[in-house]
Design a protein around this motif. Structure first.
Motif, PDB file in Angstrom:
ATOM      1  N   LEU A 145       1.019  -1.115  -0.020  1.00 55.81           N
ATOM      2  CA  LEU A 145       0.097  -0.061   0.109  1.00 55.81           C
ATOM      3  C   LEU A 145       0.830   1.259   0.054  1.00 55.81           C
TER       4      LEU A 145
ATOM      5  N   TYR B 230       0.695   4.259  -2.614  1.00 57.80           N
ATOM      6  CA  TYR B 230       0.401   5.580  -2.245  1.00 57.80           C
ATOM      7  C   TYR B 230       1.597   6.609  -2.850  1.00 57.80           C
TER       8      TYR B 230
ATOM      9  N   THR C 157       0.420   9.910  -5.179  1.00 55.72           N
ATOM     10  CA  THR C 157       0.211  10.961  -4.677  1.00 55.72           C
ATOM     11  C   THR C 157       1.512  11.995  -4.977  1.00 55.72           C
TER      12      THR C 157
ATOM     13  N   TYR D 182       0.038   8.997   8.006  1.00 61.28           N
ATOM     14  CA  TYR D 182      -0.584   7.852   8.975  1.00 61.28           C
ATOM     15  C   TYR D 182      -0.514   7.929  10.224  1.00 61.28           C
TER      16      TYR D 182
ATOM     17  N   CYS E 185      -6.272   2.132   8.289  1.00 66.21           N
ATOM     18  CA  CYS E 185      -6.542   2.254   6.726  1.00 66.21           C
ATOM     19  C   CYS E 185      -7.955   2.307   6.262  1.00 66.21           C
TER      20      CYS E 185
ATOM     21  N   SER F  14     -11.435   9.373   4.931  1.00 71.74           N
ATOM     22  CA  SER F  14     -10.783   8.071   5.226  1.00 71.74           C
ATOM     23  C   SER F  14      -9.325   8.361   5.216  1.00 71.74           C
TER      24      SER F  14
ATOM     25  N   GLU G 222      -7.525   7.486   2.781  1.00 67.50           N
ATOM     26  CA  GLU G 222      -6.988   7.738   1.483  1.00 67.50           C
ATOM     27  C   GLU G 222      -7.303   9.625   0.900  1.00 67.50           C
ATOM     28  N   ASP G 223      -8.577   9.636   1.618  1.00 69.34           N
ATOM     29  CA  ASP G 223      -9.072  10.956   1.656  1.00 69.34           C
ATOM     30  C   ASP G 223      -8.056  12.207   2.097  1.00 69.34           C
TER      31      ASP G 223
ATOM     32  N   LEU H 179      -4.822  11.774   2.725  1.00 68.97           N
ATOM     33  CA  LEU H 179      -3.709  11.476   1.942  1.00 68.97           C
ATOM     34  C   LEU H 179      -4.112  12.545   0.656  1.00 68.97           C
ATOM     35  N   ASP H 180      -5.035  12.187  -0.079  1.00 73.24           N
ATOM     36  CA  ASP H 180      -5.369  13.080  -1.219  1.00 73.24           C
ATOM     37  C   ASP H 180      -5.321  14.764  -0.975  1.00 73.24           C
TER      38      ASP H 180
END
Length: 192
Positions: A14, A18, A22, A33, A49, A88, A90-91, A93-94
Motif C-alpha cells: 500500500l 500511495y 500522490t 498515517y 487504513c 478516510s 486515502e481522502d 492523503l489526497d
C-alpha cells in the motif's frame, strides 16, 4: 508493539501505491498515517487504513483550524457516501498531496476552484465570490466589507477573470488567473 504502542504501519504494498498516487514522499505518507491514526479512538487505530474520521476531528488539526476554507476542504476531499464530510485515510492523503509543495500548479488550481465553488455547480458566480471574500476577510463585524465595497470587489474580480463575459468564472478562466499569480501555489498548502 508493547513498547508505548507505536502505531501499526502501513502494509508495504500500500505504501508503494500511495507514493505512486500522490505527490508525497514515503516519510510524508508515514507521518500522515501517524497523524491520521491519532485522530481515531484507540480501538480503531489498528485498522486506520479502513477507518473514517469525522469532520469535527479533521477540523481539530492545527493545519486546518486556521484555514478559512476548512469546511469546504473537508467537503471537497471527502468521499463519504453519506455526505457527512468525514475522511478516510486515502481522502486525507489526497488532501495533503494536493496541498503539498510537490503538487503541480494545475492540480492546486483545479482543487482551489472546487473549494471556492461553494454551490458545487462548476462555475464561480457572484454568490460564490461573495462567500469567498467573506471567508478571506473573516466574519468579524469590523472586518466585513460594506455591500458597496463587496460589489466593487466582485466587479473587479470578474473584470480580471471573466474572459468570455458570461458573469461567472469557469475553471479555464480561473486557471488562467492563477497562472499569472506566482504566489498562488505557495499560499495553497498544508504541511503536517
Amino acid at each position: 508493539g508493547a513498547m508505548g504502542g507505536s502505531a501499526s504501519l502501513i502494509p508495504r504494498d500500500l505504501l508503494g501505491e500511495y507514493q505512486e498516487l500522490t505527490f508525497l514522499s514515503k516519510q510524508e505518507i508515514l507521518l500522515a498515517y501517524k497523524r491520521f491514526s491519532e485522530l481515531l479512538p484507540k480501538e480503531e487505530r489498528e485498522n486506520a487504513c479502513s477507518a473514517r474520521v469525522p469532520k469535527s476531528q479533521i477540523l481539530m488539526l492545527p493545519e486546518l483550524r486556521a484555514n478559512p476554507f476548512q469546511h469546504r476542504i473537508c467537503h471537497v476531499f471527502s468521499t463519504s457516501e453519506t455526505q457527512d464530510d468525514s475522511m478516510s485515510f486515502e481522502d486525507f492523503l489526497d488532501m495533503l498531496s494536493v496541498f503539498s509543495d510537490s503538487a503541480t500548479s494545475d492540480i492546486k488550481s483545479h482543487y482551489a476552484f472546487r473549494i471556492f465553488d461553494f454551490d458545487n455547480d462548476g462555475t464561480l458566480d457572484r454568490k460564490d465570490l461573495e462567500q469567498l471574500v467573506n471567508c478571506l476577510t473573516g466574519q468579524g463585524e469590523e472586518s466585513r466589507l460594506s455591500s458597496a465595497e463587496m460589489e466593487q470587489l466582485i466587479q473587479n474580480i470578474l473584470e480580471e477573470s471573466d474572459i468570455d463575459k458570461d458573469g461567472t468564472i469557469n475553471l479555464a478562466e480561473f486557471q488562467h488567473v492563477v497562472s499569472r499569480s506566482p504566489d498562488f501555489a505557495s499560499s495553497f498548502k498544508i504541511v503536517l
